[in-house]
Structure formats: C-alpha cells, structure tokens
Motif scaffolding. Structure first.
Motif, PDB file in Angstrom:
ATOM      1  N   LEU A 191      -2.881  13.145   6.384  1.00  0.00           N
ATOM      2  CA  LEU A 191      -3.178  12.174   5.324  1.00  0.00           C
ATOM      3  C   LEU A 191      -4.543  12.414   4.700  1.00  0.00           C
ATOM      4  O   LEU A 191      -4.895  11.822   3.690  1.00  0.00           O
ATOM      5  CB  LEU A 191      -3.143  10.745   5.896  1.00  0.00           C
TER       6      LEU A 191
ATOM      7  N   HIS B 171       0.383   5.274   1.054  1.00  0.00           N
ATOM      8  CA  HIS B 171       0.343   5.917   2.364  1.00  0.00           C
ATOM      9  C   HIS B 171      -0.478   5.095   3.342  1.00  0.00           C
ATOM     10  O   HIS B 171      -1.402   4.400   2.969  1.00  0.00           O
ATOM     11  CB  HIS B 171      -0.306   7.293   2.236  1.00  0.00           C
ATOM     12  N   GLY B 172      -0.120   5.198   4.599  1.00  0.00           N
ATOM     13  CA  GLY B 172      -0.973   4.639   5.629  1.00  0.00           C
ATOM     14  C   GLY B 172      -0.801   3.151   5.854  1.00  0.00           C
ATOM     15  O   GLY B 172      -1.598   2.535   6.554  1.00  0.00           O
TER      16      GLY B 172
ATOM     17  N   ASP C  16       1.399   5.822  16.867  1.00  0.00           N
ATOM     18  CA  ASP C  16       0.219   6.449  17.471  1.00  0.00           C
ATOM     19  C   ASP C  16      -0.963   5.486  17.476  1.00  0.00           C
ATOM     20  O   ASP C  16      -1.716   5.405  18.448  1.00  0.00           O
ATOM     21  CB  ASP C  16      -0.176   7.716  16.698  1.00  0.00           C
ATOM     22  N   THR C  17      -1.128   4.768  16.346  1.00  0.00           N
ATOM     23  CA  THR C  17      -2.253   3.841  16.250  1.00  0.00           C
ATOM     24  C   THR C  17      -2.091   2.698  17.254  1.00  0.00           C
ATOM     25  O   THR C  17      -3.046   2.326  17.941  1.00  0.00           O
ATOM     26  CB  THR C  17      -2.367   3.286  14.814  1.00  0.00           C
TER      27      THR C  17
ATOM     28  N   VAL D  92      -9.502   1.876  16.141  1.00  0.00           N
ATOM     29  CA  VAL D  92      -8.835   0.750  16.820  1.00  0.00           C
ATOM     30  C   VAL D  92      -9.297   0.687  18.258  1.00  0.00           C
ATOM     31  O   VAL D  92      -9.416   1.714  18.926  1.00  0.00           O
ATOM     32  CB  VAL D  92      -7.277   0.860  16.822  1.00  0.00           C
TER      33      VAL D  92
ATOM     34  N   LEU E 235      -9.001   7.426  15.573  1.00  0.00           N
ATOM     35  CA  LEU E 235      -7.842   8.315  15.439  1.00  0.00           C
ATOM     36  C   LEU E 235      -7.915   9.003  14.086  1.00  0.00           C
ATOM     37  O   LEU E 235      -8.217   8.357  13.076  1.00  0.00           O
ATOM     38  CB  LEU E 235      -6.560   7.480  15.442  1.00  0.00           C
TER      39      LEU E 235
ATOM     40  N   ARG F 277      -3.660  -1.522  12.911  1.00  0.00           N
ATOM     41  CA  ARG F 277      -5.042  -1.919  13.153  1.00  0.00           C
ATOM     42  C   ARG F 277      -5.187  -3.444  13.065  1.00  0.00           C
ATOM     43  O   ARG F 277      -5.876  -4.075  13.849  1.00  0.00           O
ATOM     44  CB  ARG F 277      -5.964  -1.249  12.130  1.00  0.00           C
TER      45      ARG F 277
ATOM     46  N   PHE G 262      -5.643  11.236  11.294  1.00  0.00           N
ATOM     47  CA  PHE G 262      -4.328  11.710  10.875  1.00  0.00           C
ATOM     48  C   PHE G 262      -4.547  12.831   9.855  1.00  0.00           C
ATOM     49  O   PHE G 262      -4.631  12.567   8.649  1.00  0.00           O
ATOM     50  CB  PHE G 262      -3.502  10.574  10.269  1.00  0.00           C
TER      51      PHE G 262
ATOM     52  N   ILE H  75      -0.429   2.426   9.557  1.00  0.00           N
ATOM     53  CA  ILE H  75      -1.684   2.596  10.298  1.00  0.00           C
ATOM     54  C   ILE H  75      -2.539   1.340  10.158  1.00  0.00           C
ATOM     55  O   ILE H  75      -3.073   0.816  11.137  1.00  0.00           O
ATOM     56  CB  ILE H  75      -2.450   3.836   9.776  1.00  0.00           C
ATOM     57  N   GLN H  76      -2.636   0.836   8.924  1.00  0.00           N
ATOM     58  CA  GLN H  76      -3.464  -0.354   8.688  1.00  0.00           C
ATOM     59  C   GLN H  76      -2.842  -1.598   9.309  1.00  0.00           C
ATOM     60  O   GLN H  76      -3.565  -2.470   9.819  1.00  0.00           O
ATOM     61  CB  GLN H  76      -3.699  -0.548   7.183  1.00  0.00           C
TER      62      GLN H  76
ATOM     63  N   SER I  85      -6.303   6.020   4.821  1.00  0.00           N
ATOM     64  CA  SER I  85      -5.973   5.689   6.213  1.00  0.00           C
ATOM     65  C   SER I  85      -5.847   6.940   7.075  1.00  0.00           C
ATOM     66  O   SER I  85      -5.080   6.969   8.032  1.00  0.00           O
ATOM     67  CB  SER I  85      -4.664   4.887   6.298  1.00  0.00           C
TER      68      SER I  85
ATOM     69  N   GLN J  97       0.828  -1.208   0.000  1.00  0.00           N
ATOM     70  CA  GLN J  97       0.000   0.000   0.000  1.00  0.00           C
ATOM     71  C   GLN J  97       0.861   1.256   0.000  1.00  0.00           C
ATOM     72  O   GLN J  97       1.997   1.240   0.466  1.00  0.00           O
ATOM     73  CB  GLN J  97      -0.871  -0.031   1.250  1.00  0.00           C
TER      74      GLN J  97
ATOM     75  N   ASN K 207       2.969   7.430  12.660  1.00  0.00           N
ATOM     76  CA  ASN K 207       1.534   7.168  12.536  1.00  0.00           C
ATOM     77  C   ASN K 207       1.188   5.782  13.057  1.00  0.00           C
ATOM     78  O   ASN K 207       0.179   5.589  13.740  1.00  0.00           O
ATOM     79  CB  ASN K 207       1.076   7.292  11.079  1.00  0.00           C
TER      80      ASN K 207
END
Ligand code: SF4
Ligand code: SF4
Lengths: 109, 280
Positions: free
Chosen positions: B98, A48-49, A77-78, B88, B93, A56, B95, A52-53, B83, A46, A74
């Motif tokens: 983004l 961006h992100g 933080d998640t 979660v 959250l 999760r 961002f 984060i995913q 994202s 992927q 990021n």
C-alpha cells in the motif's frame, strides 16, 4: 472482555454488516451480552486501507474479539498484531451474533 | 514526435494500432521507439519481436521500523494517507504493497526509528529490432503500483523520430502517467455502446491533460454514427476506421501484424503516419 460486532446500525436489533472494514458502525458489548454502546466507522467510505483503520479503531477501544462477516488479510494482520481475535461468518442481527458467540464459548465466557 | 496510444477500455485493439503504426514508421525509414507502458500486459513484443538485451528491476523504497527504537507514539500512522503504516497496541505494522514511498512516515518519526527497504514492483527491459528500439515495463503479479514502473519506462526513452507510447487501458493514474508529455494521443475505440461510454471518459481525461486527441475506430462497421457524433461533440477527429477482417484476427493470433499481410491495412497506416507527421 469487550466484543465489537460490525453492524449496519447502532443497536442490537440492527443487522450485522458482513464487511468489517466498511461496516456502518461497531456495536460494543461485554461478553455477557451487556451493550456498552456503538461507534460509527469513519473508514466506511475510505478507499484503500479501510480494514486497517477499522482494525486500529477497535483495537484502540480495547476490544478483544471482533464478530463480523468477512475480514481481509490486511485487517486480519492488524487485528492479530493488536491481539484481537476475529470470528467471521456472522449473520442475522447483532443480538443474535452475540448470543451465538456466547453459546459457542459456553457459560464460562 | 511522441504519440500516446490509449483506449477507455481493454480489448479495443490499442496494441494492434500501436504496433502496426510503429512497424509502418520503421518501414518508411523512421527511427522508432516503442514504449510498452501497458505494464500489466505488455504484449507489443509479441508483434514487434525485438531481441531483449537488458532487464532491470524497478524498486520502491518502503519503511522498515526498528522496534528497539520505536516508542509507539503513532505519528507515522497518523501522517500516512494510504494506511500503509499503522501503529496498534504500541506496535508498528507496515503494509509495503500500500506504500506510495512518499517518505512522510520517516520524516515525522521523533526517534528516527524508520529506515528504508527496497521492494521490487516490476521489471523494465529493452532491446532492438532493426530501426525499432523497444522498451517495456512488466508489473509483478498482484502488484498495484504501476505509475512508478511506467515512469521508469518513460525514463529510458531512446532518441527517435517517432516515439509510440502504448498506454494502459482506462483512465487511471497509470494511463495518465503514460500519456503525460505526449504530443498527441490516439484513442482507439470500437463502435459499441460500452466502448463509446469508455471513450467518452478517455476524451474527458485527455482534455484535462490538455493533449490534442484523435480517434481510431477499430472493427468499424455498423453503429458508427454514434461514435462520430460523440467525437464531433468533443471536436475530435476520427483519423482512421479499420474494418473487422477475419484474416487480420487470424494473423494477429499468430503474432503477425496487419500491415505485413494486408496491403490495404498497410496503406491505411501509411496514411495515418503521414497525417500525424503533417500535424507536427
Ligand atoms: S512512505 Fe509514505 S506511503 Fe509509505 S508508509 Fe510512509 S507515509 Fe505511508
Ligand atoms: S513514528 Fe516512529 S516512534 Fe512513533 S510509532 Fe512510528 S516508528 Fe514508532
């Protein structure tokens, strides 16, 4: 307590993947070292992100600790929001990372 | 007429061509608008020296979640392609950096827990110098959302005989955003293998956009045949070849324009302007 190790392959003999968000898969283990299985990381490609995913994904698996090489802000933080702690700087195989993590935590872990 | 000035890579002299062309047109009595859309590094003003009369922040709406209302269903995170919002452990959250401000998350939230906040991504400013109207966007440091800022610069385009759009280097969405709606594009390149590779990408991009393109070779000299061959392959003309002159480089480092100090450059840019106006 479940541990997820970012990995280049599904077994304990695979090398740790130093990237958290874009690792090939996560090996899931108990804190005593028993391997529970592995999950592919669909976010590896992927844009961006990805971090984060991936965060999760492991949080949804009920993981409490992540062992990885490095982890971006990021993703951190998640993971923090989900109450997952992170150990960075892991090298060697998945088995070695798990062993050194439990050695550092002591026998109570 | 609106001319986009672009280049496949940075440092080829794109701003040099844009500013000298704008100054030449002003000297020939045209009303000129200069839109500096190279928002990470808008340095047209160093050479054109407008007096900046106004500044306005450009903001983007980003979601804010009311934790009292949110029930942690996760629908917002499912819909977001970037994202920028994620659910979660029952918590949401955001961002903001983004977020592409598509509004999808607040539309799908079943309990209306998502409101909106404004986030500044940069500043648009404008001013005048004689017959030249200057507009620029300046992206905040570390910011990635340049297309909306470029749209904001394009939205304050003044009426003019010639509009010069200094596009960001490369072939990103930002460059496309700057070139959209231009009548012609001048691609600035150098006769080096790297610049040629990036020129080819830029030629593909403008072809996809359907905008007629021409090429200006900066620091022309050795190795020009390959650039010519590439342009011929794309059916694109080389409309100016500017030599590498130490005096010009020095003038440029003092913030002076080539057409102000070198009559030969002045003549080449007059010819370029006449050529562009001919094609109208
Ligand atoms: S507005 Fe669009 S891009 Fe921004 S967080 Fe919501 S769904 Fe994602
Ligand atoms: S969609 Fe609304 S209710 Fe569901 S997790 Fe997102 S903010 Fe909360």
């Amino acid at each position: 307590m479940k541990i997820a190790v970012s990995s280049t392959g599904p077994s304990v003999d695979a090398a740790c993947d130093e990237r958290f968000g874009r690792c090939a898969c996560f090996v899931i283990a108990e804190s005593d070292g028993t391997v529970l299985g592995s999950v592919d990381n669909p976010n590896a490609t992927q844009g961006h992100g990805a971090g984060i995913q991936a965060a999760r994904l492991v949080a949804d698996l009920g993981v409490s600790v992540v062992l990885t090489g490095r982890c971006g802000p990021n993703a951190s933080d998640t993971l923090a929001a989900a109450g997952v702690s992170v150990v960075v700087g892991c090298t060697g195989t998945v088995g070695e990372a798990l062993a050194s993590y439990s050695a550092e935590r002591g026998p109570s872990g | 007429m609106r001319i986009g000035i672009a280049s496949g890579k940075g440092g080829t002299g794109k701003t040099t061509v844009a500013t000298n062309l704008a100054r030449t047109a002003v000297r020939r009595g045209r009303r000129v608008a200069y839109l500096d859309c190279d928002v990470e590094e808008p340095n047209g003003q160093i050479y054109l020296r407008p007096e900046i009369a106004w500044r306005r922040p450009v903001t983007l709406p980003v979601p804010v979640v009311d934790p009292g209302r949110c029930d942690g269903c996760g629908a917002c995170g499912e819909i977001c392609r970037f994202s920028a919002i994620v659910c979660v452990a029952g918590k949401v959250l955001v961002f903001p950096r983004l977020c592409h401000s598509c509004g999808g998350c607040s539309r799908v939230c079943p309990v209306d827990a998502i409101g909106e906040d404004l986030r500044e991504v940069g500043v648009v400013s404008g001013g005048q110098e004689g017959k030249l109207a200057y507009r620029q966007g300046l992206l905040n440091v570390g910011e990635a959302m340049s297309p909306p800022l470029i749209r904001a610069v394009r939205a304050v385009e003044p009426v003019a005989d010639l509009v010069v759009v200094d596009a960001p280097p490369g072939t990103s969405c930002a460059a496309v955003e700057a070139l959209r709606g231009c009548d012609r594009v001048l691609l600035v390149t150098e006769p080096t293998p790297f610049a040629r590779h990036d020129l080819e990408l830029a030629l593909d991009t403008v072809a996809q956009l359907g905008i007629p393109a021409e090429v200006v070779v900066n620091r022309a000299g050795r190795d020009g045949a390959r650039t010519l061959a590439l342009c011929e392959r794309y059916g694109v003309e080389i409309v100016a070849e500017l030599p590498d002159r130490r005096s010009i480089a020095e003038a440029s480092s003092r913030g002076e324009l080539a057409v102000e100090i070198d009559p030969e450059f002045e003549e080449w840019f007059q010819r370029l302007l006449a050529h562009l106006e001919d094609r109208r």
